[in-house]
Write a protein that holds these residues in place. Sequence first.
Motif, PDB file in Angstrom:
ATOM      1  N   ASP A  44       0.848  -1.188   0.000  1.00 30.80           N
ATOM      2  CA  ASP A  44       0.000   0.000   0.000  1.00 30.80           C
ATOM      3  C   ASP A  44       0.887   1.243   0.000  1.00 30.80           C
ATOM      4  O   ASP A  44       1.738   1.394   0.885  1.00 30.80           O
ATOM      5  CB  ASP A  44      -0.901  -0.016   1.240  1.00 30.80           C
ATOM      6  CG  ASP A  44      -1.837   1.166   1.307  1.00 30.80           C
ATOM      7  OD1 ASP A  44      -1.918   1.946   0.340  1.00 30.80           O
ATOM      8  OD2 ASP A  44      -2.512   1.302   2.357  1.00 30.80           O
ATOM      9  N   PRO A  45       0.740   2.159  -0.964  1.00 28.30           N
ATOM     10  CA  PRO A  45       1.600   3.342  -1.045  1.00 28.30           C
ATOM     11  C   PRO A  45       1.605   4.194   0.234  1.00 28.30           C
ATOM     12  O   PRO A  45       2.606   4.808   0.561  1.00 28.30           O
ATOM     13  CB  PRO A  45       1.011   4.144  -2.213  1.00 28.30           C
ATOM     14  CG  PRO A  45       0.240   3.172  -3.000  1.00 28.30           C
ATOM     15  CD  PRO A  45      -0.222   2.104  -2.048  1.00 28.30           C
ATOM     16  N   ILE A  46       0.501   4.210   0.958  1.00 29.03           N
ATOM     17  CA  ILE A  46       0.437   4.976   2.202  1.00 29.03           C
ATOM     18  C   ILE A  46       1.471   4.435   3.205  1.00 29.03           C
ATOM     19  O   ILE A  46       2.068   5.192   3.962  1.00 29.03           O
ATOM     20  CB  ILE A  46      -0.980   4.907   2.825  1.00 29.03           C
ATOM     21  CG1 ILE A  46      -2.027   5.463   1.867  1.00 29.03           C
ATOM     22  CG2 ILE A  46      -1.033   5.592   4.175  1.00 29.03           C
ATOM     23  CD1 ILE A  46      -1.923   6.946   1.602  1.00 29.03           C
ATOM     24  N   THR A  47       1.689   3.131   3.187  1.00 24.17           N
ATOM     25  CA  THR A  47       2.618   2.491   4.126  1.00 24.17           C
ATOM     26  C   THR A  47       4.051   2.946   3.917  1.00 24.17           C
ATOM     27  O   THR A  47       4.830   3.028   4.865  1.00 24.17           O
ATOM     28  CB  THR A  47       2.561   0.954   3.955  1.00 24.17           C
ATOM     29  OG1 THR A  47       1.214   0.536   4.004  1.00 24.17           O
ATOM     30  CG2 THR A  47       3.350   0.248   5.026  1.00 24.17           C
ATOM     31  N   CYS A  49       5.047   5.898   2.148  1.00 24.97           N
ATOM     32  CA  CYS A  49       5.133   7.256   1.603  1.00 24.97           C
ATOM     33  C   CYS A  49       6.353   8.023   2.111  1.00 24.97           C
ATOM     34  O   CYS A  49       6.826   8.930   1.435  1.00 24.97           O
ATOM     35  CB  CYS A  49       3.846   8.029   1.874  1.00 24.97           C
ATOM     36  SG  CYS A  49       3.566   8.361   3.619  1.00 24.97           S
ATOM     37  N   ASP A  50       6.866   7.682   3.283  1.00 21.86           N
ATOM     38  CA  ASP A  50       8.023   8.397   3.812  1.00 21.86           C
ATOM     39  C   ASP A  50       9.292   7.541   3.790  1.00 21.86           C
ATOM     40  O   ASP A  50      10.224   7.775   4.547  1.00 21.86           O
ATOM     41  CB  ASP A  50       7.742   8.896   5.227  1.00 21.86           C
ATOM     42  CG  ASP A  50       7.413   7.767   6.194  1.00 21.86           C
ATOM     43  OD1 ASP A  50       7.252   6.621   5.735  1.00 21.86           O
ATOM     44  OD2 ASP A  50       7.320   8.023   7.399  1.00 21.86           O
TER      45      ASP A  50
END
Length: 146
Positions: A44-47, A49-50
């Motif tokens: 998941d890209p949210i996981t 993102c940083d």
Amino acid sequence: MVTPIPKIARPTSILHFRPISVTPILFHLAEKMVVRRWLFPAIDPITICDQFVFRPTGSTTCALCYFLHHVTRLLEEHSYVQCLMIDFGKAFDIVRHDVLGVKLAQLKLPSSILQWINSFVNGGTQQVKYASSVSRFKPINMGNWA
């Protein structure tokens, strides 16, 4: 758990050297292909993102700029910012392979990719070579997963 060998400023014996893994260039190319083709799309890209690893623009400089940007932004609204810094140096050296396997199995990855990663992280050995001295082979493992 395996205790990492401490870093010694002025080694005087072969026992003071820590083993490293040297992998062929073709393996590094295959690793990048697996990450781009299967791992990134499965996460998941949210996981991530940083995260700054395996990105064309990723580097420690990018991570530092990201951090400074957020601290500066927070200082515009607050008189101070508290930060907790944790050094994860050598983090991969202490990853439990069984936990890694469970996490990877939760992703929608082909079984061939899971087996390929498993074959890389399990069953390997390392040794230290310094001048004409060579250490015994030692296993690289923090657990096994199937």
